[in-house]
Enzyme design. Structure first.
Site, short mmCIF file in Angstrom:
data_model
loop_
_atom_site.label_atom_id
_atom_site.label_comp_id
_atom_site.label_asym_id
_atom_site.label_seq_id
_atom_site.Cartn_x
_atom_site.Cartn_y
_atom_site.Cartn_z
N SER A 117 0.83 -1.21 0.00
CA SER A 117 0.00 0.00 0.00
C SER A 117 0.86 1.26 0.00
CB SER A 117 -0.88 -0.01 1.25
OG SER A 117 -1.40 1.28 1.51
N TYR A 141 -2.18 5.39 -4.17
CA TYR A 141 -3.17 6.45 -4.02
C TYR A 141 -2.60 7.62 -4.82
CZ TYR A 141 -5.91 4.08 -0.44
OH TYR A 141 -6.72 3.20 0.23
N THR A 167 -5.99 2.62 -6.79
CA THR A 167 -7.27 2.49 -6.07
C THR A 167 -8.12 3.71 -6.41
OG1 THR A 167 -6.21 1.24 -4.33
CG2 THR A 167 -8.32 2.26 -3.78
N LYS A 249 -8.39 -0.65 -9.03
CA LYS A 249 -9.04 -1.33 -7.90
C LYS A 249 -10.23 -0.49 -7.43
CE LYS A 249 -7.98 -2.98 -3.20
NZ LYS A 249 -8.50 -1.99 -2.23
N HIS A 273 -13.62 -2.06 -1.33
CA HIS A 273 -12.69 -1.66 -0.27
C HIS A 273 -13.11 -2.29 1.07
CE1 HIS A 273 -9.51 1.67 -0.08
NE2 HIS A 273 -9.48 1.17 1.14
C1 LIG Z 1 -7.15 -2.05 7.74
C2 LIG Z 1 -7.34 -1.93 6.26
C3 LIG Z 1 -6.52 -1.07 5.54
C4 LIG Z 1 -6.66 -1.00 4.14
N1 LIG Z 1 -5.79 -0.20 3.44
C5 LIG Z 1 -5.91 -0.12 2.09
C6 LIG Z 1 -4.99 0.65 1.33
O1 LIG Z 1 -4.07 1.24 1.87
N2 LIG Z 1 -5.17 0.69 -0.01
C7 LIG Z 1 -6.19 0.03 -0.65
O2 LIG Z 1 -6.31 0.10 -1.87
N3 LIG Z 1 -7.06 -0.74 0.06
C8 LIG Z 1 -6.93 -0.83 1.39
N4 LIG Z 1 -7.80 -1.61 2.10
C9 LIG Z 1 -8.82 -2.40 1.38
C10 LIG Z 1 -8.28 -3.78 0.98
O3 LIG Z 1 -7.31 -3.68 -0.01
C11 LIG Z 1 -9.40 -4.70 0.48
O4 LIG Z 1 -10.08 -4.06 -0.57
C12 LIG Z 1 -10.39 -5.07 1.58
O5 LIG Z 1 -9.69 -5.39 2.77
C13 LIG Z 1 -11.25 -6.25 1.15
O6 LIG Z 1 -12.23 -6.53 2.10
P1 LIG Z 1 -12.12 -7.76 3.14
O7 LIG Z 1 -10.83 -7.57 3.88
O8 LIG Z 1 -13.30 -7.62 4.03
O9 LIG Z 1 -12.13 -9.03 2.34
C14 LIG Z 1 -7.67 -1.74 3.49
C15 LIG Z 1 -8.49 -2.59 4.22
C16 LIG Z 1 -8.33 -2.71 5.59
C17 LIG Z 1 -9.20 -3.67 6.34
#
Ligand SMILES: Cc1cc2nc3c(=O)[nH]c(=O)nc-3n(C[C@H](O)[C@H](O)[C@H](O)COP(=O)(O)O)c2cc1C
Length: 377
Positions: A117, A141, A167, A249, A273
């Site tokens: 990330s 981002y 994203t 994404k 997300h």
């Molecule tokens: C704590 C946390 C931080 C996340 N940080 C990012 C991020 O920095 N960039 C991003 O594109 N998605 C981020 N996401 C989304 C994840 O990439 C992913 O889309 C999401 O966790 C999928 O849902 P699930 O974990 O319930 O299966 C984050 C999700 C969580 C739970």
């Protein structure tokens, strides 16, 4: 307080994600636990993501030889052992001091691709150094400060990341009520600042090396992370600056899938997300089939949001996803037992996919198709 449980062995770690989640809630403080556990608004999309998988039954067919199975996946020219990669998750040091370095080592041990990330707690170069030869992509981002976005892409190229994941669902941060109630923001605490602090362009703007302890520096970072003015036209800019494949994404609408194809994007990640951005929006699994129909195999289609077990992966594959991304479950493993906890989650997932594939009557993940599933009436 991070109550580290380095003495926990594989044997003591539970095999179901719900139990691991409970352990995580006791291993780390309320702020970080809620940060990973919660969603936006009243969390209807968060709930819908997992529930959507229960709308489908697997209808197995037997007496096929499944003694040798191929669970591997090939994506953008790279083959890896199982049909999933790790979703980009920022600020991992709030879950374990070694954060992304621990999860990168676990991914490397299992050959599971890693997506770093923008908001990682460690610089993308240090994460890459812990990944061995494991495929890695960089999640961007796209900053409202274009020079910064381009600088990060350059660094990712140099560090061996082989694709850029942009994203698109985070023009600004979702309204995460539980985090707001806790008054907890890891970004404001400087936990996702490493890629900025180590960036030569960012550093060049300060008289002395910028530090996460300086509130002005952190404010500066928080102000440039997201870019609500982005449009499809901006994709041209990134393409001028990198030869790496670009994945988007956050695609949920058929029209956006069409636009992605039109703009020469190299892959789509169907994602909401994890219900953390727009509450009330469609679950990823519900959005998948019509998007896969539009894409017609021209570019890879990935899916995340709600993947918890092997049957979810097989169902997503049957509905048109080439590969899925695993999110929260590996963070629960990280919170409970660091690298070992993540590896435990990944090995369980690899095994569960294999068992599900065999019991569905398929010897190869590549053969899984829509004949395998039926929608509940
Ligand atoms: C704590 C946390 C931080 C996340 N940080 C990012 C991020 O920095 N960039 C991003 O594109 N998605 C981020 N996401 C989304 C994840 O990439 C992913 O889309 C999401 O966790 C999928 O849902 P699930 O974990 O319930 O299966 C984050 C999700 C969580 C739970």
């Amino acid at each position: 307080m991070i109550c580290m449980t380095s003495s926990i062995s594989h044997v003591e770690l539970p095999h179901s994600i719900s139990l691991l989640e409970q352990m995580a809630s006791k291993s780390i403080e309320k702020g970080p636990f809620t940060y990973v556990h919660s969603g936006a608004g009243n969390e209807s999309t968060l709930r819908a993501n997992e529930a959507a998988f229960e709308d489908w039954y697997i209808v197995p067919q037997y007496l096929n030889d499944v003694s040798f199975r191929d669970t591997s996946a090939t994506l953008l020219g790279t083959t890896f052992p199982s049909s999933f990669a790790l979703a980009p998750i920022g600020v991992q040091s709030i879950f374990h001091p070694e954060g992304e370095l621990a999860s990168a080592r676990a991914a490397a041990a299992c050959g599971v691709p890693f997506i770093a990330s923008t908001l990682s707690s460690y610089p993308l170069e240090d994460i890459a150094a812990n990944l061995g030869n494991t495929p890695r992509w960089y999640q961007l981002y796209w900053s409202n400060d274009e020079e910064m976005a381009i600088s990060m892409v350059r660094r990712a190229e140099k560090a061996g990341y082989s694709a850029i994941v942009i994203t698109i669902d985070t023009s600004l941060l979702g309204n995460r009520e539980r985090d707001l109630n806790n008054r907890y923001s890891p970004l404001k605490l400087g936990k996702g600042a490493a890629n900025y602090l180590h960036d030569p362009v960012f550093q060049g703007r300060f008289a002395s090396p910028p530090s996460a302890d300086d509130p002005e520096v952190i404010k500066n970072i928080v102000d440039i992370i997201f870019n609500p003015s982005l449009t499809w036209e901006n994709l041209k800019t990134i393409k001028e600056h990198t030869k790496l494949p670009i994945l988007l994404k956050g695609i949920l609408h058929e029209e956006d899938a069409r636009k992605a194809l039109h703009h020469g994007v190299d892959g789509i990640i169907v994602s909401n997300h994890g219900g953390r951005q727009l509450d009330g929006c469609i679950s990823s699994l519900e959005a998948l089939p019509s998007i896969a129909e539009i894409v017609q195999g021209k570019i890879p289609v990935l899916l995340d949001s709600g993947i918890r077990r092997g049957s979810d992966v097989v169902k997503a594959k049957a509905l048109g996803a080439d590969v899925v991304l695993l999110g929260r479950p590996f963070i629960y493993g990280l919170a409970v037992a660091g690298e070992q906890g993540v590896e435990h989650v990944l090995r369980n997932m690899i095994n569960d996919i294999d068992v599900t594939l065999a019991l569905s009557g398929f010897a190869s993940m590549k053969e899984v198709n829509s004949s395998l599933i039926r929608r509940k009436k």
